[in-house]
Scaffold this motif. Structure first.
Motif, PDB file in Angstrom:
ATOM      1  N   LEU A   1       1.618 -20.844  19.989  1.00  0.00           N
ATOM      2  CA  LEU A   1       0.294 -20.477  20.594  1.00  0.00           C
ATOM      3  C   LEU A   1      -0.546 -21.582  20.572  1.00  0.00           C
ATOM      4  N   PRO A   2      -0.829 -22.150  21.220  1.00  0.00           N
ATOM      5  CA  PRO A   2      -1.754 -23.514  21.162  1.00  0.00           C
ATOM      6  C   PRO A   2      -3.240 -23.348  20.889  1.00  0.00           C
ATOM      7  N   THR A   3      -3.639 -22.467  21.558  1.00  0.00           N
ATOM      8  CA  THR A   3      -5.023 -22.033  21.565  1.00  0.00           C
ATOM      9  C   THR A   3      -5.660 -20.978  20.712  1.00  0.00           C
ATOM     10  N   PHE A   4      -4.782 -20.485  19.798  1.00  0.00           N
ATOM     11  CA  PHE A   4      -5.106 -19.034  19.162  1.00  0.00           C
ATOM     12  C   PHE A   4      -6.529 -19.490  18.411  1.00  0.00           C
ATOM     13  N   ARG A   5      -7.314 -18.490  18.249  1.00  0.00           N
ATOM     14  CA  ARG A   5      -8.592 -18.684  17.697  1.00  0.00           C
ATOM     15  C   ARG A   5      -9.009 -17.366  17.152  1.00  0.00           C
ATOM     16  N   TYR A   6      -9.700 -17.366  15.743  1.00  0.00           N
ATOM     17  CA  TYR A   6     -10.103 -16.165  15.427  1.00  0.00           C
ATOM     18  C   TYR A   6     -11.200 -16.228  14.471  1.00  0.00           C
ATOM     19  N   ALA A   7     -11.741 -15.215  13.972  1.00  0.00           N
ATOM     20  CA  ALA A   7     -12.687 -15.339  13.062  1.00  0.00           C
ATOM     21  C   ALA A   7     -12.689 -13.911  12.405  1.00  0.00           C
ATOM     22  N   ALA A   8     -12.918 -14.086  10.850  1.00  0.00           N
ATOM     23  CA  ALA A   8     -12.604 -12.840  10.285  1.00  0.00           C
ATOM     24  C   ALA A   8     -13.415 -13.267   8.704  1.00  0.00           C
ATOM     25  N   THR A   9     -14.059 -11.885   8.186  1.00  0.00           N
ATOM     26  CA  THR A   9     -14.755 -12.071   7.023  1.00  0.00           C
ATOM     27  C   THR A   9     -13.955 -11.181   6.117  1.00  0.00           C
ATOM     28  N   GLY A  10     -13.626 -11.793   4.694  1.00  0.00           N
ATOM     29  CA  GLY A  10     -13.064 -11.194   3.671  1.00  0.00           C
ATOM     30  C   GLY A  10     -13.908 -10.188   2.904  1.00  0.00           C
ATOM     31  N   ALA A  11     -13.254  -9.326   2.050  1.00  0.00           N
ATOM     32  CA  ALA A  11     -13.872  -8.396   1.057  1.00  0.00           C
ATOM     33  C   ALA A  11     -15.004  -9.225   0.347  1.00  0.00           C
ATOM     34  N   ASN A  12     -14.894 -10.477  -0.003  1.00  0.00           N
ATOM     35  CA  ASN A  12     -15.875 -11.145  -0.934  1.00  0.00           C
ATOM     36  C   ASN A  12     -16.896 -11.840   0.061  1.00  0.00           C
ATOM     37  N   GLY A  13     -16.827 -11.610   1.307  1.00  0.00           N
ATOM     38  CA  GLY A  13     -17.981 -12.267   2.150  1.00  0.00           C
ATOM     39  C   GLY A  13     -17.896 -13.500   2.659  1.00  0.00           C
ATOM     40  N   VAL A  14     -16.448 -14.221   2.474  1.00  0.00           N
ATOM     41  CA  VAL A  14     -16.283 -15.464   2.948  1.00  0.00           C
ATOM     42  C   VAL A  14     -15.749 -15.193   4.465  1.00  0.00           C
ATOM     43  N   ARG A  15     -16.091 -15.950   5.091  1.00  0.00           N
ATOM     44  CA  ARG A  15     -15.780 -15.925   6.784  1.00  0.00           C
ATOM     45  C   ARG A  15     -14.775 -17.014   7.142  1.00  0.00           C
ATOM     46  N   GLU A  16     -13.745 -16.555   7.877  1.00  0.00           N
ATOM     47  CA  GLU A  16     -12.966 -17.815   8.396  1.00  0.00           C
ATOM     48  C   GLU A  16     -13.366 -17.928   9.670  1.00  0.00           C
ATOM     49  N   ASN A  17     -13.425 -19.052  10.320  1.00  0.00           N
ATOM     50  CA  ASN A  17     -13.692 -19.173  11.590  1.00  0.00           C
ATOM     51  C   ASN A  17     -13.144 -20.331  12.313  1.00  0.00           C
ATOM     52  N   GLU A  18     -11.842 -20.144  12.960  1.00  0.00           N
ATOM     53  CA  GLU A  18     -10.738 -21.345  13.175  1.00  0.00           C
ATOM     54  C   GLU A  18     -10.257 -21.154  14.420  1.00  0.00           C
ATOM     55  N   LEU A  19      -9.941 -22.161  14.945  1.00  0.00           N
ATOM     56  CA  LEU A  19      -9.057 -22.625  15.994  1.00  0.00           C
ATOM     57  C   LEU A  19      -8.051 -23.166  15.236  1.00  0.00           C
ATOM     58  N   CYS A  20      -6.973 -22.199  15.731  1.00  0.00           N
ATOM     59  CA  CYS A  20      -5.701 -22.238  14.690  1.00  0.00           C
ATOM     60  C   CYS A  20      -4.521 -22.078  15.492  1.00  0.00           C
ATOM     61  N   PRO A  21      -3.880 -23.038  16.081  1.00  0.00           N
ATOM     62  CA  PRO A  21      -2.627 -23.431  16.491  1.00  0.00           C
ATOM     63  C   PRO A  21      -1.450 -22.868  15.868  1.00  0.00           C
ATOM     64  N   VAL A  22      -0.466 -22.088  16.345  1.00  0.00           N
ATOM     65  CA  VAL A  22       0.466 -21.465  15.639  1.00  0.00           C
ATOM     66  C   VAL A  22       1.744 -22.133  15.983  1.00  0.00           C
TER      67      VAL A  22
END
Length: 197
Positions: free
Chosen positions: A99-120
């Protein structure tokens, strides 16, 4: 010891700088480059891992085999292999971009956010797994089809990014139990390597 750096990105996936990983991940994490990998064995099982309980982002969550961030100037395929060794003491073979262009954003229970372009990527395990317990709390080998079906049905709790990745990977399965490869030139510009794996 030099701080680990991540590559910062614009909305088109171009590199616009770098920043220390530890200082980058917070409630307003900027878009940056990462990768995920799903490691399978020759029996068609996928390695899933539970993130260490004291990780700053998504602690204790079950997820794909491993994730990481390429360093500035590092070939992303080399970064995947490096991270497999660091986190799992694992040697990979047959690394495939899935998956060359996978992207996501998510916030964990502790409030830290992930915001990544994340090839698989997917790969085959070429050695035993010996996890670094500061990174990985537990590991499990699960038949891919069972894992896929349980995730898609909401019967297995996994990370936000893993659930989304599995849904997309299900559409790329091929008859031999692998996944249709993507071309490296489909990667975001900042991730395109100068050479192939």
């Amino acid at each position: 010891m030099t701080a680990e750096l991540v590559i910062l990105l614009d909305e088109s996936g171009n590199a616009i700088g770098s920043a220390p990983k530890a200082a980058t991940h917070h409630a307003r994490t900027p878009l940056h480059l990462a990768f995920s990998c799903y490691v399978l064995d020759r029996a068609g099982r996928v390695l899933i891992t539970q993130r260490a309980h004291d990780k700053p982002t998504f602690p204790s969550v079950w997820t794909n085999s491993f994730c990481g961030h390429p360093s500035p100037g590092e070939d992303i395929c080399d970064a995947v292999k490096r991270r497999a060794e660091q986190e799992l003491r694992l040697t990979l073979e047959g690394l495939v971009l899935t998956l060359p262009t996978f992207r996501y954003a998510a916030t964990g229970a502790n409030g830290v956010r992930e915001n990544e372009l994340c090839p698989v990527f997917t790969a085959t395990a070429a050695s035993e797994v010996t996890p670094d317990r500061s990174e990985v709390a537990a590991v499990e080998w699960v038949p891919w089809r069972s894992f896929r079906d349980e995730v898609l049905a909401g019967e297995r709790a996994v990370s936000v990014w893993c659930a989304s990745q599995v849904a997309r990977m299900a559409g790329r399965e091929v008859d031999d139990g692998g996944f249709a490869p993507a071309a490296l030139d489909e990667l975001p510009p900042a991730a395109r390597p100068a050479r192939h794996p």
